[in-house]
Design a protein around this motif. Structure first.
Motif, PDB file in Angstrom:
ATOM      1  N   GLU A   1      36.095  68.512  38.753  1.00 58.64           N
ATOM      2  CA  GLU A   1      36.449  67.199  38.195  1.00 58.64           C
ATOM      3  C   GLU A   1      35.429  66.781  37.139  1.00 58.64           C
ATOM      4  OE1 GLU A   1      39.185  65.344  38.482  1.00 58.64           O
ATOM      5  OE2 GLU A   1      39.841  67.191  39.478  1.00 58.64           O
ATOM      6  N   GLY A   2      34.148  66.946  37.496  1.00 64.93           N
ATOM      7  CA  GLY A   2      33.062  66.575  36.574  1.00 64.93           C
ATOM      8  C   GLY A   2      33.156  67.347  35.265  1.00 64.93           C
ATOM      9  N   LEU A   3      33.409  68.661  35.388  1.00 70.26           N
ATOM     10  CA  LEU A   3      33.492  69.496  34.183  1.00 70.26           C
ATOM     11  C   LEU A   3      34.733  69.173  33.357  1.00 70.26           C
ATOM     12  CD1 LEU A   3      32.251  73.096  35.050  1.00 70.26           C
ATOM     13  CD2 LEU A   3      31.020  71.227  33.986  1.00 70.26           C
ATOM     14  N   LYS A   4      35.819  68.771  34.036  1.00 70.56           N
ATOM     15  CA  LYS A   4      37.048  68.432  33.293  1.00 70.56           C
ATOM     16  C   LYS A   4      36.833  67.191  32.436  1.00 70.56           C
ATOM     17  CE  LYS A   4      40.695  70.627  35.930  1.00 70.56           C
ATOM     18  NZ  LYS A   4      41.626  70.466  37.057  1.00 70.56           N
ATOM     19  N   VAL A   5      36.065  66.239  32.996  1.00 69.44           N
ATOM     20  CA  VAL A   5      35.745  65.036  32.213  1.00 69.44           C
ATOM     21  C   VAL A   5      34.935  65.454  30.983  1.00 69.44           C
ATOM     22  CG1 VAL A   5      34.412  62.879  32.235  1.00 69.44           C
ATOM     23  CG2 VAL A   5      35.822  63.498  34.223  1.00 69.44           C
ATOM     24  N   CYS A   6      33.949  66.341  31.204  1.00 72.45           N
ATOM     25  CA  CYS A   6      33.125  66.818  30.079  1.00 72.45           C
ATOM     26  C   CYS A   6      33.972  67.595  29.087  1.00 72.45           C
ATOM     27  CB  CYS A   6      31.987  67.704  30.594  1.00 72.45           C
ATOM     28  SG  CYS A   6      30.864  66.835  31.686  1.00 72.45           S
ATOM     29  N   LEU A   7      34.927  68.344  29.598  1.00 73.76           N
ATOM     30  CA  LEU A   7      35.803  69.139  28.725  1.00 73.76           C
ATOM     31  C   LEU A   7      36.651  68.222  27.842  1.00 73.76           C
ATOM     32  CD1 LEU A   7      37.166  71.797  27.840  1.00 73.76           C
ATOM     33  CD2 LEU A   7      38.639  71.637  29.839  1.00 73.76           C
ATOM     34  N   ALA A   8      37.194  67.164  28.465  1.00 70.93           N
ATOM     35  CA  ALA A   8      38.022  66.220  27.684  1.00 70.93           C
ATOM     36  C   ALA A   8      37.175  65.608  26.563  1.00 70.93           C
ATOM     37  CB  ALA A   8      38.562  65.130  28.619  1.00 70.93           C
ATOM     38  N   ARG A   9      35.928  65.285  26.900  1.00 72.19           N
ATOM     39  CA  ARG A   9      35.035  64.694  25.896  1.00 72.19           C
ATOM     40  C   ARG A   9      34.728  65.718  24.788  1.00 72.19           C
ATOM     41  NH1 ARG A   9      30.102  63.148  28.843  1.00 72.19           N
ATOM     42  NH2 ARG A   9      31.520  62.102  30.260  1.00 72.19           N
ATOM     43  N   ALA A  10      34.509  66.962  25.191  1.00 74.83           N
ATOM     44  CA  ALA A  10      34.193  68.013  24.208  1.00 74.83           C
ATOM     45  C   ALA A  10      35.401  68.261  23.296  1.00 74.83           C
ATOM     46  CB  ALA A  10      33.783  69.295  24.926  1.00 74.83           C
ATOM     47  N   GLU A  11      36.616  68.180  23.855  1.00 68.38           N
ATOM     48  CA  GLU A  11      37.830  68.385  23.043  1.00 68.38           C
ATOM     49  C   GLU A  11      37.989  67.245  22.023  1.00 68.38           C
ATOM     50  OE1 GLU A  11      40.760  71.052  25.850  1.00 68.38           O
ATOM     51  OE2 GLU A  11      40.662  68.902  26.183  1.00 68.38           O
ATOM     52  N   GLU A  12      37.694  66.047  22.514  1.00 70.03           N
ATOM     53  CA  GLU A  12      37.772  64.873  21.635  1.00 70.03           C
ATOM     54  C   GLU A  12      36.738  65.016  20.495  1.00 70.03           C
ATOM     55  OE1 GLU A  12      39.725  62.550  21.267  1.00 70.03           O
ATOM     56  OE2 GLU A  12      38.615  61.167  20.014  1.00 70.03           O
ATOM     57  N   ASP A  13      35.510  65.467  20.864  1.00 65.39           N
ATOM     58  CA  ASP A  13      34.445  65.681  19.866  1.00 65.39           C
ATOM     59  C   ASP A  13      34.893  66.712  18.830  1.00 65.39           C
ATOM     60  OD1 ASP A  13      32.814  63.874  21.035  1.00 65.39           O
ATOM     61  OD2 ASP A  13      31.506  65.329  22.020  1.00 65.39           O
ATOM     62  N   ARG A  14      35.495  67.778  19.325  1.00 65.43           N
ATOM     63  CA  ARG A  14      35.922  68.837  18.397  1.00 65.43           C
ATOM     64  C   ARG A  14      36.974  68.316  17.436  1.00 65.43           C
ATOM     65  NH1 ARG A  14      39.299  73.977  20.349  1.00 65.43           N
ATOM     66  NH2 ARG A  14      40.655  72.246  20.895  1.00 65.43           N
ATOM     67  N   ARG A  15      37.940  67.550  18.010  1.00 66.50           N
ATOM     68  CA  ARG A  15      39.027  67.026  17.177  1.00 66.50           C
ATOM     69  C   ARG A  15      38.473  66.050  16.127  1.00 66.50           C
ATOM     70  NH1 ARG A  15      41.930  62.817  16.873  1.00 66.50           N
ATOM     71  NH2 ARG A  15      40.930  61.751  18.607  1.00 66.50           N
ATOM     72  N   ARG A  16      37.593  65.146  16.601  1.00 66.46           N
ATOM     73  CA  ARG A  16      37.098  64.072  15.730  1.00 66.46           C
ATOM     74  C   ARG A  16      35.974  64.598  14.825  1.00 66.46           C
ATOM     75  NH1 ARG A  16      33.428  60.349  17.038  1.00 66.46           N
ATOM     76  NH2 ARG A  16      33.338  61.164  19.159  1.00 66.46           N
ATOM     77  N   LEU A  17      34.924  65.166  15.453  1.00 64.02           N
ATOM     78  CA  LEU A  17      33.738  65.554  14.686  1.00 64.02           C
ATOM     79  C   LEU A  17      33.912  66.872  13.943  1.00 64.02           C
ATOM     80  CD1 LEU A  17      30.944  64.559  17.239  1.00 64.02           C
ATOM     81  CD2 LEU A  17      31.639  63.341  15.178  1.00 64.02           C
ATOM     82  N   GLY A  18      34.798  67.709  14.447  1.00 61.59           N
ATOM     83  CA  GLY A  18      35.007  69.016  13.810  1.00 61.59           C
ATOM     84  C   GLY A  18      35.381  68.853  12.355  1.00 61.59           C
ATOM     85  N   ARG A  19      36.383  67.949  12.114  1.00 56.37           N
ATOM     86  CA  ARG A  19      36.831  67.702  10.744  1.00 56.37           C
ATOM     87  C   ARG A  19      35.729  67.021   9.928  1.00 56.37           C
ATOM     88  NH1 ARG A  19      42.145  64.691  11.664  1.00 56.37           N
ATOM     89  NH2 ARG A  19      42.422  65.700  13.655  1.00 56.37           N
ATOM     90  N   VAL A  20      35.015  66.093  10.589  1.00 57.24           N
ATOM     91  CA  VAL A  20      33.937  65.362   9.894  1.00 57.24           C
ATOM     92  C   VAL A  20      32.870  66.341   9.429  1.00 57.24           C
ATOM     93  CG1 VAL A  20      32.095  63.644  10.184  1.00 57.24           C
ATOM     94  CG2 VAL A  20      34.355  63.232  11.179  1.00 57.24           C
ATOM     95  N   TYR A  21      32.442  67.246  10.343  1.00 59.19           N
ATOM     96  CA  TYR A  21      31.393  68.205   9.979  1.00 59.19           C
ATOM     97  C   TYR A  21      31.842  69.105   8.834  1.00 59.19           C
ATOM     98  CZ  TYR A  21      28.689  66.993  14.177  1.00 59.19           C
ATOM     99  OH  TYR A  21      27.955  66.342  15.127  1.00 59.19           O
ATOM    100  N   THR A  22      33.078  69.569   8.914  1.00 58.84           N
ATOM    101  CA  THR A  22      33.598  70.452   7.861  1.00 58.84           C
ATOM    102  C   THR A  22      33.618  69.703   6.515  1.00 58.84           C
ATOM    103  OG1 THR A  22      35.021  71.390   9.551  1.00 58.84           O
ATOM    104  CG2 THR A  22      35.510  72.036   7.297  1.00 58.84           C
ATOM    105  N   ALA A  23      34.166  68.486   6.553  1.00 59.16           N
ATOM    106  CA  ALA A  23      34.261  67.705   5.324  1.00 59.16           C
ATOM    107  C   ALA A  23      32.876  67.385   4.780  1.00 59.16           C
ATOM    108  CB  ALA A  23      35.040  66.407   5.595  1.00 59.16           C
ATOM    109  N   LEU A  24      31.969  67.026   5.694  1.00 60.72           N
ATOM    110  CA  LEU A  24      30.601  66.706   5.270  1.00 60.72           C
ATOM    111  C   LEU A  24      29.936  67.900   4.601  1.00 60.72           C
ATOM    112  CD1 LEU A  24      28.780  64.556   7.989  1.00 60.72           C
ATOM    113  CD2 LEU A  24      28.928  64.113   5.536  1.00 60.72           C
ATOM    114  N   GLY A  25      30.107  69.058   5.231  1.00 59.72           N
ATOM    115  CA  GLY A  25      29.502  70.286   4.707  1.00 59.72           C
ATOM    116  C   GLY A  25      30.010  70.586   3.313  1.00 59.72           C
ATOM    117  N   VAL A  26      31.347  70.636   3.189  1.00 58.31           N
ATOM    118  CA  VAL A  26      31.955  70.967   1.894  1.00 58.31           C
ATOM    119  C   VAL A  26      31.610  69.876   0.874  1.00 58.31           C
ATOM    120  CG1 VAL A  26      34.147  71.361   0.693  1.00 58.31           C
ATOM    121  CG2 VAL A  26      33.803  72.275   3.000  1.00 58.31           C
TER     122      VAL A  26
END
Lengths: 171, 314
Positions: free
Chosen positions: A135-160
């Protein structure tokens, strides 16, 4: 011409950094998914077969996805140290020795707590601890997925973007 | 002849000492070599120094006289003994012991957690005893010729108080019957519930029980005796530590099939044995007719043969 090549290299480097940071977020998701899968296998083995620890680690190391399988394989390989250290210590050492797991302090704490229960209590007690950790890891996983969705694009855009801006400044 | 036996005994001791946490193991390894070969048990009690049981009594482990065993030490021993798999041997833990590779038995004591009147598990451990299993070839020399028809018929029970060497004598007697020493070779079926007689590992016995011995280990004696009788066509059936009515019923059934029986029981002698209704019934029905009574400890251990009569003092 030299300026143009330099600007291109700068843009590519900055974009690469951004993509790398975004990729790291993806790797974390993959790692947490494989760990949740690994815990699921442990739970199944304990529920239906009451599998002894050496076989339990062996089977999970074979069936779990990467990189979680390395954690279970390391535990399996170090089981002979029982007596010098407890299984809980072997588990924590294995967690620390696998940087590929990309775990945060919170995720590490969830798994370390699980290590204090595995092998020490009856199957029901261990299954309950596995469920809590899952359960604990699933909560962390949901947060990590949200980070990837939100920050993934931000990091890529920032880099480029930052690479392009530096290039414009240079030119 | 004595030297290899001593060396083997010292190796067995080291195997049992390997169950101890590192610091306690160092103390055990400091024992003189002659004592290592004689150690019967290693004892750990929470809050007390660790000790070794020798035939003459308990002695503290050298260098650890002032140390205190902790609850964590006891948990570690159990973890090593079960290979961090308490869940896989919980039924044994409930019975109060775990048998490990090599046939060594770890006896457990602590606060029991009960459910519906039965022990569910041991909540916290307070003391442990690691009994060192050892083979003593020749321990049962001379017993077989004294048995009825050289062990081919009748029922014999080996008696001694706990730790008196019953399992060691039974193991050697099985080997002698199976290998045809002091009589013709016989097929022996062994119900090794606690895994102490043969100490099976990966299908191979760690202790020599002879060439014509079939071992069924890890299952209740009563069930194992019936299975052996049906599946392996034994001429002799052997079981360690018969106690309950289920075991006795299985022995009765086997005796009725013309199979010779060998077993052990906790008792100081025949009178002591016959105080227990289960054994009085077995003697009355002719299932058990002779007893090998063990007295003394260590090298001073002796055996005598006694006929079991009906009744008894109780």
């Amino acid at each position: 011409m030299l300026r143009l090549v330099g600007a291109l290299l700068l843009t590519a480097g900055a974009a690469g950094l951004g993509l790398c940071a975004a990729g790291q977020l993806g790797e974390r998701v993959r790692s947490l998914r494989s760990l949740v899968g690994g815990l699921e296998i442990l739970k199944r083995e304990l529920s239906f077969r009451r599998t002894a620890m050496p076989e339990l680690m062996e089977r999970t190391a074979r069936q779990a996805g990467e990189p979680a399988r390395y954690l279970f394989a390391r535990c399996r390989d170090h089981l002979e140290e029982l007596g010098e250290r407890s299984f809980g210590q072997i588990w924590v050492r294995a967690l620390e020795a696998e940087p590929e797991l990309l775990l945060t302090r919170e995720e590490r704490a969830v798994l370390a707590e699980l290590g204090q229960v595995l092998g020490r209590y009856d199957a029901d007690g261990q299954i309950a601890a596995l469920e809590r950790a899952e359960e604990g890891l699933k909560v962390c996983l949901a947060r990590a997925e949200e980070d990837r969705r939100r920050l993934g694009r931000v990091y890529t855009a920032l880099g480029v973007g930052s690479g392009a801006m530096l290039a414009i400044l240079l030119l | 002849m004595m030297v290899p036996v001593r060396r083997q005994a010292a190796e067995r001791f080291s195997q049992a000492a390997a169950l101890l946490p590192w610091a306690l193991r160092q103390g055990a390894e400091r024992l003189p070599e002659t004592d290592k070969a004689r150690v019967e048990e290693l004892r750990l009690r929470a809050g007390r120094p660790p000790t070794a049981v020798l035939p003459e009594g308990e002695v503290p482990l050298p260098g650890l006289e002032g140390e205190r065993v902790t609850g964590e030490d006891l948990r570690l021993v159990l973890e090593v003994a079960t290979q961090a798999s308490a869940h896989a041997v919980l039924d044994r833990v409930r019975e109060g012991f775990v048998t490990v590779r090599g046939g060594h038995r770890v006896g457990l004591c602590g606060s029991a957690v009960c459910e519906n009147g039965a022990i569910r598990t041991l909540g916290s451990l307070s003391s442990l005893s690691i009994r060192v299993a050892r083979e003593v070839p020749g321990a049962a020399a001379g017993v077989r010729p004294m048995l009825r028809d050289a062990g081919r018929t009748g029922g014999t029970v080996i008696l001694s108080p706990p730790g008196g060497g019953k399992t060691t004598i039974l193991r050697d007697l099985i080997r002698r019957l199976s290998d045809g020493i002091e009589g013709p070779p016989l097929r022996v079926g062994v119900a090794d519930e606690r895994g102490e007689l043969a100490a099976m590992y990966d299908g191979l016995p760690m202790n020599d029980l002879g060439a014509r011995t079939d071992v069924l280990d890890g299952c209740p004696k009563a069930v194992a005796l019936k299975l052996l009788l049906r599946a392996m066509n034994p001429q002799v059936l052997a079981a360690d530590e018969v106690a309950g009515p289920e075991d006795a019923a299985a022995l009765e059934e086997a005796a009725g099939c013309g199979v010779a029986l060998l077993c052990t029981a906790h008792a100081a002698g025949p009178e002591d044995l016959l105080c227990r209704p289960v054994f009085r019934r077995l003697v009355r029905r002719g299932v058990l007719s002779r007893a090998v009574v063990l007295t003394g400890r260590g090298e001073g251990r002796r055996w005598t043969l006694a006929e079991l009569g009906e009744g008894g003092p109780c």
